[in-house]
Design a protein around this motif. Structure first.
Motif, PDB file in Angstrom:
ATOM      1  N   SER A  92       0.836  -1.194   0.000  1.00 53.22           N
ATOM      2  CA  SER A  92       0.000   0.000   0.000  1.00 53.22           C
ATOM      3  C   SER A  92       0.878   1.255   0.000  1.00 53.22           C
ATOM      4  CB  SER A  92      -0.897  -0.004   1.239  1.00 53.22           C
ATOM      5  OG  SER A  92      -1.544   1.236   1.366  1.00 53.22           O
ATOM      6  N   ASP A  94       0.014   4.036   1.053  1.00 54.06           N
ATOM      7  CA  ASP A  94      -0.323   4.758   2.275  1.00 54.06           C
ATOM      8  C   ASP A  94       0.232   4.089   3.525  1.00 54.06           C
ATOM      9  OD1 ASP A  94      -1.768   6.652   0.789  1.00 54.06           O
ATOM     10  OD2 ASP A  94      -3.555   5.378   0.838  1.00 54.06           O
ATOM     11  N   TRP A 127      -7.995  -2.773  -6.774  1.00 53.67           N
ATOM     12  CA  TRP A 127      -7.014  -2.275  -5.821  1.00 53.67           C
ATOM     13  C   TRP A 127      -6.113  -1.241  -6.491  1.00 53.67           C
ATOM     14  CZ3 TRP A 127      -1.832  -1.746  -5.181  1.00 53.67           C
ATOM     15  CH2 TRP A 127      -1.379  -1.471  -3.889  1.00 53.67           C
ATOM     16  N   GLN A 130      -7.825   2.100  -6.941  1.00 56.35           N
ATOM     17  CA  GLN A 130      -8.033   2.823  -5.693  1.00 56.35           C
ATOM     18  C   GLN A 130      -6.743   3.319  -5.056  1.00 56.35           C
ATOM     19  OE1 GLN A 130     -10.130   0.003  -3.291  1.00 56.35           O
ATOM     20  NE2 GLN A 130     -12.068   0.297  -4.369  1.00 56.35           N
ATOM     21  N   ASN A 131      -5.633   2.638  -5.289  1.00 57.67           N
ATOM     22  CA  ASN A 131      -4.412   2.923  -4.535  1.00 57.67           C
ATOM     23  C   ASN A 131      -3.257   3.521  -5.315  1.00 57.67           C
ATOM     24  OD1 ASN A 131      -4.831   1.691  -1.683  1.00 57.67           O
ATOM     25  ND2 ASN A 131      -5.710   0.234  -3.115  1.00 57.67           N
TER      26      ASN A 131
END
Length: 133
Positions: A92, A94, A127, A130-131
């Motif tokens: 991720s 983030d 995914w 979104q990321n």
């Protein structure tokens, strides 16, 4: 964000700790292709740390390594038999300690892995959307 692709295998690893390392990539199928050195941190670094201690076939398959212009590794794709990879390993943006695996969760133990199933492809595409903005 622009990502660059290097197809090859990890020929050298210099670990700084359990989650950070520098890797040297090499393409044994193209001796004229220059090696590349990438920085790896977080969950991807730990994944490399862990798999380097095994004899899993996944280590020897030429993988696709995707990195940015700072030579920072973002994901590894293990090619599959068809249009889609057998496995995608990323983290991720983030939370770099959050490993994300799409496809086979265990280490791949065959030199010719099958592509991941459609459900995993769809999960990866969602995914990524979104990321990875």
């Amino acid at each position: 964000m622009k990502l660059y692709k290097y197809t090859g295998t990890i020929s050298e690893v210099a670990f700084r700790n359990g989650t950070a390392c520098d890797i040297k990539l090499y393409d044994m199928n193209d001796r004229d292709k220059a090696p590349a050195r990438l920085e790896v941190v977080g969950a991807l670094g730990k994944y490399i740390w862990d798999i380097e201690g095994t004899d899993a076939e996944e280590r020897y398959i030429p993988n696709d390594f995707y990195f940015d212009d700072n030579l920072y590794l973002w994901r590894i794709e293990i090619p599959g038999g068809c249009d889609w990879p057998a496995k995608i390993i990323t983290q991720s943006p983030d939370d770099i300690d959050q490993l994300e695996i799409f496809g086979e969760r265990e280490y791949i133990e065959t030199s010719k892995p099958k592509s991941m199933p459609g459900e995993e492809v769809n999960r990866w595409l969602m995914w990524e959307r979104q990321n990875m903005k």
